[in-house]
Scaffold this active site. Structure first.
Site, short mmCIF file in Angstrom:
data_model
loop_
_atom_site.label_atom_id
_atom_site.label_comp_id
_atom_site.label_asym_id
_atom_site.label_seq_id
_atom_site.Cartn_x
_atom_site.Cartn_y
_atom_site.Cartn_z
N ASP A 22 0.70 -1.11 0.16
CA ASP A 22 0.05 -0.05 0.10
C ASP A 22 0.78 1.33 0.30
O ASP A 22 2.01 1.28 0.44
CB ASP A 22 -1.09 -0.05 1.42
N TRP A 27 3.03 7.88 -2.40
CA TRP A 27 4.48 8.04 -2.61
C TRP A 27 4.59 8.95 -3.87
O TRP A 27 5.55 9.84 -4.08
CB TRP A 27 4.71 6.48 -3.26
N ARG A 35 -0.61 9.32 -9.76
CA ARG A 35 -0.50 7.97 -8.99
C ARG A 35 -0.11 6.90 -9.79
O ARG A 35 0.75 6.00 -9.11
CB ARG A 35 -2.14 7.53 -8.84
N THR A 68 -10.98 -6.35 -4.68
CA THR A 68 -12.53 -6.36 -5.39
C THR A 68 -12.80 -4.93 -5.37
O THR A 68 -13.31 -4.56 -6.28
CB THR A 68 -13.30 -7.37 -4.32
N ASN A 70 -10.88 -2.23 -5.42
CA ASN A 70 -10.18 -1.61 -6.30
C ASN A 70 -10.82 -1.39 -7.71
O ASN A 70 -10.51 -0.39 -8.32
CB ASN A 70 -8.70 -1.90 -6.53
C1 IPE Z 1 -5.53 -2.72 -0.14
O1 IPE Z 1 -5.18 -1.32 -0.40
C2 IPE Z 1 -5.53 -3.35 -1.44
C3 IPE Z 1 -4.29 -3.67 -2.12
C4 IPE Z 1 -3.18 -3.17 -1.49
C5 IPE Z 1 -4.20 -4.02 -3.35
P1 IPE Z 1 -6.20 -0.07 -0.57
O2 IPE Z 1 -5.47 1.14 -0.69
O3 IPE Z 1 -7.14 -0.45 -1.81
O4 IPE Z 1 -6.95 -0.19 0.95
P2 IPE Z 1 -7.93 0.80 1.65
O5 IPE Z 1 -9.01 1.37 0.63
O6 IPE Z 1 -6.98 1.79 1.96
O7 IPE Z 1 -8.42 0.19 2.76
C1 IPE Z 2 -1.50 0.26 -3.39
O1 IPE Z 2 -1.26 1.52 -3.24
C2 IPE Z 2 -1.86 -0.40 -4.78
C3 IPE Z 2 -3.42 -0.68 -4.95
C4 IPE Z 2 -4.00 -0.53 -4.21
C5 IPE Z 2 -3.25 -1.19 -6.44
P1 IPE Z 2 -2.57 2.69 -3.56
O2 IPE Z 2 -2.87 2.82 -4.92
O3 IPE Z 2 -3.88 2.19 -2.69
O4 IPE Z 2 -1.79 3.88 -2.75
P2 IPE Z 2 -2.48 4.79 -1.78
O5 IPE Z 2 -2.82 4.21 -0.51
O6 IPE Z 2 -3.84 5.63 -2.46
O7 IPE Z 2 -1.42 5.83 -1.69
MG MG Z 3 -4.03 2.59 -0.53
#
Ligand code: IPE
Ligand code: IPE
Ligand code: MG
Length: 248
Positions: A22, A27, A35, A68, A70
């Protein structure tokens, strides 16, 4: 300064490490980038951590790559993640074979676009005889999706008379999950500072040791992995018993 790697006790290595990767978006944002830039760098971390786990002797590495939930992100981001998946499979295929790593994927894979699905199946097929470590990508995955599907399958068996409700025990449930062939994770790592499970491996992490780090996934390095493993090795896993019982 020596590597933290030298301090890891081989006999007490976690057999199965699961990671919630995550923080890619944050980052990128902190550098004023999109992103997707973070996701691209996240792939490099996957490469480094996968190799490091295999070299240490970890048998199972399970990565939460796309949940799911995402699917609810913008189609721009979802498309970019899908493209990254096929590119990474193409690029990393050699790394998997050179390191004797078997690729596996769990989740509602039928929801993936055909191109991604086919590339995944092909990489899984071509690495199926590798034995050093199993790398499982969780794609279109969530713990509740998995448990719901398992319950449906069990209910069908009961309905068809091939299973009695009395035969439903913990082992049967474990064996009905997508992770049936794997031991439960010993160590669950989540990067980015969030301290939640986000619908990951709900059944399987019942007794996993949880490790949270503030590092964003693209910044997570081999040394950070060693630090997490050392933290794990400093813990006492009691599984409900007392400390005295464990030491006996
Ligand atoms: C969890 O991260 C899913 C993955 C790392 C693929 P998210 O960024 O989607 O989770 P939440 O929404 O912050 O809980
Ligand atoms: C994790 O990073 C990757 C996926 C969930 C696909 P994020 O995309 O959730 O990054 P943040 O949490 O928004 O920084
Ligand atoms: Mg995240």
């Amino acid at each position: 300064m020596g590597s933290l790697k030298d301090k890891i006790i081989e006999e007490r290595l976690p057999q199965h490490i699961a990671i919630i990767m995550d923080g890619n978006g944050r980052w990128a944002k902190q550098q004023g980038k999109m992103r997707v830039f973070g996701h691209q760098h996240g792939v490099d971390t996957v490469h480094e951590i996968t190799k490091a786990c295999a070299e240490l002797g970890v048998k199972y590495l399970t990565l939460y790559a796309f949940s799911t939930e995402n699917w609810n992100r913008s189609s721009f981001e979802v498309d970019a993640l899908m493209t990254l998946l096929t590119n990474a499979l193409k690029k990393e295929f050699k790394t998997l074979n050179d390191n004797n790593i078997r690729l596996n994927a769990i989740g509602d894979l039928k929801r993936l676009p055909d191109l991604q699905y086919d590339a995944l199946m092909s990489a899984i097929e071509k690495t199926k005889n590798n034995t050093r470590m199993t790398l499982t990508l969780c794609l279109s995955y969530s713990g509740r999706w998995e448990l719901t599907k398992a319950m449906q399958e069990i209910a069908i068996k009961v309905k068809n008379g091939v299973l009695n409700p009395e035969q439903i025990d913990e082992a049967l449930i474990s064996n009905s999950l997508a992770t049936a062939t794997m031991p439960d994770p010993d160590l669950l790592i989540r990067t980015s500072g969030e301290e939640r499970i986000s619908n990951y491996l709900l059944w399987q992490i019942a007794y996993s040791e949880l490790y949270f780090t503030k590092k964003y996934w693209p910044d997570f390095s081999k040394e950070d992995l060693y630090e997490a493993i050392l933290d794990y090795q400093g813990r006492e896993r009691r599984f409900g018993k007392t400390s005295e019982q464990i030491k006996k």
